[in-house]
Design an enzyme around this catalytic site. Structure first.
Site, PDB file in Angstrom:
ATOM      1  N   ASP A  27      34.858  18.060  -8.120  1.00 16.20           N
ATOM      2  CA  ASP A  27      35.045  19.237  -7.276  1.00 16.20           C
ATOM      3  C   ASP A  27      36.262  19.051  -6.376  1.00 16.20           C
ATOM      4  OD1 ASP A  27      34.390  21.732  -6.225  1.00 16.20           O
ATOM      5  OD2 ASP A  27      33.116  20.888  -4.671  1.00 16.20           O
ATOM      6  N   ASN A  76      29.804  30.318 -13.214  1.00 19.52           N
ATOM      7  CA  ASN A  76      31.222  30.478 -12.894  1.00 19.52           C
ATOM      8  C   ASN A  76      31.931  31.339 -13.930  1.00 19.52           C
ATOM      9  OD1 ASN A  76      31.467  29.159 -10.459  1.00 19.52           O
ATOM     10  ND2 ASN A  76      31.773  27.159 -11.386  1.00 19.52           N
TER      11      ASN A  76
END
Length: 244
Positions: A27, A76
């Protein structure tokens, strides 16, 4: 000097505990690009994808042959649209398979719904899976991944087997999940300072230690990996029975 029976020789310290299977949530790519003054946050995605090759080398050098990496969730894909998503698909189609092939060590497995990806991306991943069969390391990439759907699908596959005991059902669900031969993840590392695992292989990570790194994924270094492994070893020592 008074010597107690059985204590004439000091025992060598036990080797540091090492996880067999490491999971990674990579991330912080876009934030890294913004902090670095890049022209587009998407550049962070490319640097992050390239960095996967570094991670694979570091793990191999430490005799860790099982890894699972979160690439792109189904949520996503459904929420993002346009240029950024197309760019991610391009990286998944080009950079990611190339890094796995180039390692010479890792067999690729996919967890997730590749039906959410464009045909070219699906074909590239399928080809990489086929070309890396029988390699000694096992890398599972979560792409188009929905953690709840994964478990639901596993249970559905087992329904024809009828009544199973709780232990047998648990073992059967684990065995039916996608990925390499070792499903249980021992250590999950999340970069970027976020303190959550965002649905990262919840069944496989049920007993995992969690290590949160403040580094953005493109800035995560080999030393940062060693810090995570040392953290894991300390926790394992604390959890071990006291020596007699």
């Amino acid at each position: 000097m008074l010597r107690l029976p059985g204590r004439d020789h000091q025992h060598a310290p036990a080797a540091a505990a090492r996880p067999r299977h490491v999971g990674l949530i990579m991330d912080g790519n876009r934030r890294w690009a913004r902090m670095a003054g890049m022209a587009s946050p998407s550049i962070g995605h490319r640097v992050g994808a390239e960095h996967l090759g570094d991670l694979l080398g570091w793990l191999q050098a430490r005799d860790i042959d099982h890894a699972s990496v979160y690439v792109l969730s189904a949520n996503n894909i459904r929420k993002r649209t346009g240029e950024e998503l197309d760019y991610l698909f391009t990286l998944i189609e080009t950079v990611v398979p190339q890094k796995v092939r180039a390692s010479g060590h890792w067999q690729l497995h996919i967890a997730g719904d590749l039906g959410l990806l464009p045909a070219a991306s699906r074909a590239a991943l399928d080809a990489a899976v086929a070309e890396t069969v029988h390699r000694p390391g096992h890398l599972t990439l979560a792409i188009g991944y929905d953690p709840q759907q994964e478990i639901v699908d596993a249970v559905r596959r087992l329904l024809p087997r009828g009544n199973l005991s709780a232990d047998d059902l648990t073992d059967a669900i684990t065995a039916s999940l996608p990925g390499g031969p070792i499903k249980d993840i021992d250590l999950v590392i999340r970069t970027s300072g976020e303190r959550r695992i965002s649905g990262f292989f919840p069944w496989q990570s049920g007993r995992a230690e969690i290590h949160f790194s403040d580094k953005m994924w493109p800035a995560f270094t080999e030393h940062d990996l060693d810090l995570a492994l040392a953290d894991y070893a300390r926790r394992q020592r604390r959890g071990s029975p006291a020596a007699l």
